[in-house]
Scaffold this motif. Structure first.
Motif, mmCIF file in Angstrom:
data_model
loop_
_atom_site.group_PDB
_atom_site.id
_atom_site.type_symbol
_atom_site.label_atom_id
_atom_site.label_comp_id
_atom_site.label_asym_id
_atom_site.label_seq_id
_atom_site.Cartn_x
_atom_site.Cartn_y
_atom_site.Cartn_z
ATOM 1 N N SER A 1 0.702 -1.112 0.120
ATOM 2 C CA SER A 1 0.004 0.055 0.059
ATOM 3 C C SER A 1 0.938 1.331 -0.048
ATOM 4 C CB SER A 1 -1.026 0.027 1.227
ATOM 5 O OG SER A 1 -0.324 0.551 2.485
ATOM 6 N N THR A 2 2.051 1.092 0.596
ATOM 7 C CA THR A 2 2.868 2.517 0.580
ATOM 8 C C THR A 2 3.658 2.490 -0.836
ATOM 9 O OG1 THR A 2 3.311 2.255 3.114
ATOM 10 C CG2 THR A 2 4.850 3.306 1.639
ATOM 11 N N TYR A 3 3.805 1.317 -1.256
ATOM 12 C CA TYR A 3 4.329 1.465 -2.872
ATOM 13 C C TYR A 3 3.427 2.049 -3.796
ATOM 14 C CZ TYR A 3 6.919 -0.381 -6.911
ATOM 15 O OH TYR A 3 7.246 -0.374 -8.361
ATOM 16 N N VAL A 4 2.156 1.374 -3.715
ATOM 17 C CA VAL A 4 1.289 2.191 -4.560
ATOM 18 C C VAL A 4 0.782 3.360 -4.232
ATOM 19 C CG1 VAL A 4 0.934 -0.318 -5.744
ATOM 20 C CG2 VAL A 4 -0.751 0.493 -3.798
ATOM 21 N N ASN A 5 0.753 3.692 -3.039
ATOM 22 C CA ASN A 5 0.412 4.751 -2.493
ATOM 23 C C ASN A 5 -1.375 4.927 -2.456
ATOM 24 O OD1 ASN A 5 0.256 7.595 -1.179
ATOM 25 N ND2 ASN A 5 0.168 8.475 -2.936
ATOM 26 N N SER A 6 -1.593 3.756 -2.027
ATOM 27 C CA SER A 6 -3.241 3.625 -1.920
ATOM 28 C C SER A 6 -3.504 2.750 -0.949
ATOM 29 C CB SER A 6 -3.663 2.898 -3.257
ATOM 30 O OG SER A 6 -4.876 2.571 -3.085
ATOM 31 N N ARG A 7 -4.526 2.810 -0.042
ATOM 32 C CA ARG A 7 -5.182 2.061 1.204
ATOM 33 C C ARG A 7 -6.318 1.536 0.581
ATOM 34 N NH1 ARG A 7 -0.754 4.134 1.787
ATOM 35 N NH2 ARG A 7 -1.473 6.132 1.790
ATOM 36 N N PHE A 8 -7.081 2.165 -0.379
ATOM 37 C CA PHE A 8 -8.507 1.738 -0.993
ATOM 38 C C PHE A 8 -8.340 0.200 -1.431
ATOM 39 C CE2 PHE A 8 -11.436 0.811 -4.528
ATOM 40 C CZ PHE A 8 -12.591 1.207 -3.625
ATOM 41 N N TRP A 9 -7.324 0.018 -2.432
ATOM 42 C CA TRP A 9 -7.281 -1.256 -2.991
ATOM 43 C C TRP A 9 -6.756 -2.198 -2.280
ATOM 44 C CZ3 TRP A 9 -10.152 -1.960 -7.139
ATOM 45 C CH2 TRP A 9 -10.671 -0.631 -7.559
#
Length: 497
Positions: free
Chosen positions: A338-346
């Protein structure tokens, strides 16, 4: 490094808040530029020290309080039900009673924490948890067990939101998910260690005339009491008063937090009306409600479910350990992803999918040839899903709450109301439905899907609000009398996903 400027962050006592406001009003564009001149080696050292001093103590504290809350599941299969003459739904009552003070006390506890240093208040709460755990081990009646667990809920109510609040005050928004993940992983460690410890303590049955289930409560409670004393010296205080940094490092900490994306979006004076009218707080509570129901289902019933797969009590305790080991791996891997893709939603939605598959498998047990091995695999899916989704929800919500009081209100309300999921999960697994538990599994699946839908609403709402701010539709708030205390309602604040 550029010459140091004294720019206190509004996270300490009232005097620190007033000083912060006075300095922030006088900050020049030149001083903001000078923030960028911080020596990166010193900044890395500051973050590393925070990782060593800020995160571990709340993590261990949460682990201990979590064990004291859920070790009743281990005690249940070691003779507690028989010795206390519990019948029908008495076990369910003993489970859900702890969540009533959770709902009532978590937000007030965070507001008290704002007035009292964390190491005083949080260590006091942990001491109370350990004391009540010991009392559960010596009670002679079901009524005594319920009373102890109600008081246990009062003490435990402030530990989770207080720990989250303390951690969030030391890190930039992009740094927070990983630290929240480390903190939540203590729950998986608690599940694994709790099962192993319960297996060992159950062998003390007969010592001083006590059953093995009593020693589970007593020994684990004594460990918590001792550690609460250690926590008084170990826990960090608010960043303005932290003791583990040198003066130059402390100034760097203040700079980097002031330079975070929070900007002018501060809330250093409590504004109940603005906090209560924020739709994000209530959607966050719904998301948390759904996933908490799943996590408490696994923590409170996994030993029982394993025993009903054909294992002995001792084997059930041991077989619960791999569930949490795998969940830890999923939790950590998803956090870094989630940090790498900068997303919490997916990543959150991936956890929902994984848990849904597990529940569908368990719901199909009665009508298909699902054997014990497949059912055990489904428990891996479900347990892992809980420890993927819950830290994603918390870090996502706290990333989008700005200002000390707003974060305190948000974490307390989200966790307080969300823990009502524990009330549900405690009352949907009926002994008469064993071993298939259609009501329990079906309800848990529905609530997991509710978390997914609430996350969609949260994501869409944040994107629309960002678009309105980009279009200048929220600029009128700058003319309000409390324009310096808007929190994340400030037009300059942008939400993350």
């Amino acid at each position: 490094m550029a010459e140091a400027l004294t720019i206190p962050l509004p996270v300490g006592d009232d005097k620190a808040h007033k000083s912060s406001l006075e300095h922030s009003q006088n900050d020049s564009l030149e001083s903001i530029e000078r923030i960028k001149e911080i020596d990166p080696d010193i900044e890395r050292r500051v973050v590393r020290k925070c990782d060593w001093w800020v995160v571990p103590a709340p993590t261990i504290m949460f682990m201990l309080s979590f064990i004291d809350r859920v070790n009743i599941a281990n005690a249940k299969i070691e003779g507690m039900v028989t010795d206390l003459h519990m019948i029908k739904h008495d076990y369910n009552i003993a489970l859900f009673i702890v969540f009533i003070p959770f709902i009532l006390c978590e937000t007030p506890s965070n507001m008290i924490l704002k007035r009292i240093t964390p190491r005083v208040w949080l260590s006091f709460l942990l001491f109370g948890c350990g004391l009540m755990a010991i009392c559960q081990g010596v009670t002679e009646s079901f009524g005594g067990l319920v009373a102890c667990r109600f008081i246990l809920g009062i003490f435990e109510a402030g530990i989770s939101p207080g720990s989250i609040l303390l951690i969030t005050m030391y890190y930039r928004r992009e740094e927070l998910p990983r630290r929240i993940c480390w903190w939540y992983m203590s729950g998986t460690v608690a599940g694994a260690f709790g099962g192993l410890l319960a297996y060992a303590l159950a062998n003390m049955s007969g010592v001083r005339g006590y059953g093995g289930w009593r020693w589970i409560f007593i020994i684990e409670g004594c460990i918590t009491v001792v550690m609460s004393i250690v926590m008084y010296w170990w826990l960090a205080d608010w960043p303005a008063d932290c003791r583990f940094l040198t003066p130059d490092e402390h100034k760097v900490l203040m700079w980097r937090l002031m330079d975070d994306s929070e900007g002018d979006a501060k809330m250093n004076r409590v504004n109940w009306s603005r906090c209560a009218k924020d739709w994000k707080v209530w959607i966050a509570a719904v998301m948390y409600f759904g996933i908490v129901a799943l996590n408490y289902s696994t923590n409170n019933f996994n030993p029982t479910l394993l025993k009903e797969l054909g294992y002995t009590s001792a084997a059930a305790q041991i077989h619960s350990i791999p569930l949490y080991v795998v969940a830890s791996a999923f939790c950590l891997a998803t956090c870094y992803l989630s940090t790498y893709v900068n997303s919490r939603f997916w990543p959150l939605q991936f956890g929902v999918l994984l848990g849904s598959v597990g529940f569908i498998v368990l719901l199909a047990q009665k009508s298909t040839a699902v054997g014990p091995g497949i059912a055990y695999m489904a428990l891996f899916f479900i347990t892992s899903a809980g420890y993927i989704v819950q830290p994603m929800v918390v870090s996502w919500v706290m990333n989008n709450a700005s200002g000390h009081y707003k974060r305190a209100f948000t974490s307390g309300t989200m966790i307080g109301l969300g823990n009502a999921g524990g009330l549900v999960s405690s009352n949907v697994f009926f002994q008469e439905e064993a071993p298939y538990y259609p009501t329990g599994y079906g309800t848990s699946l529905a609530l997991l899907i509710l978390t997914s839908l609430a996350a969609v609403v949260f994501c869409v709402g944040l994107k629309r609000e960002n678009a309105r701010r980009d279009a200048g539709e929220r600029d009128h708030r700058l003319q309000l009398s409390d324009s310096d205390n808007l929190g994340d309602d400030h037009p300059s604040f942008r939400f993350s996903f």
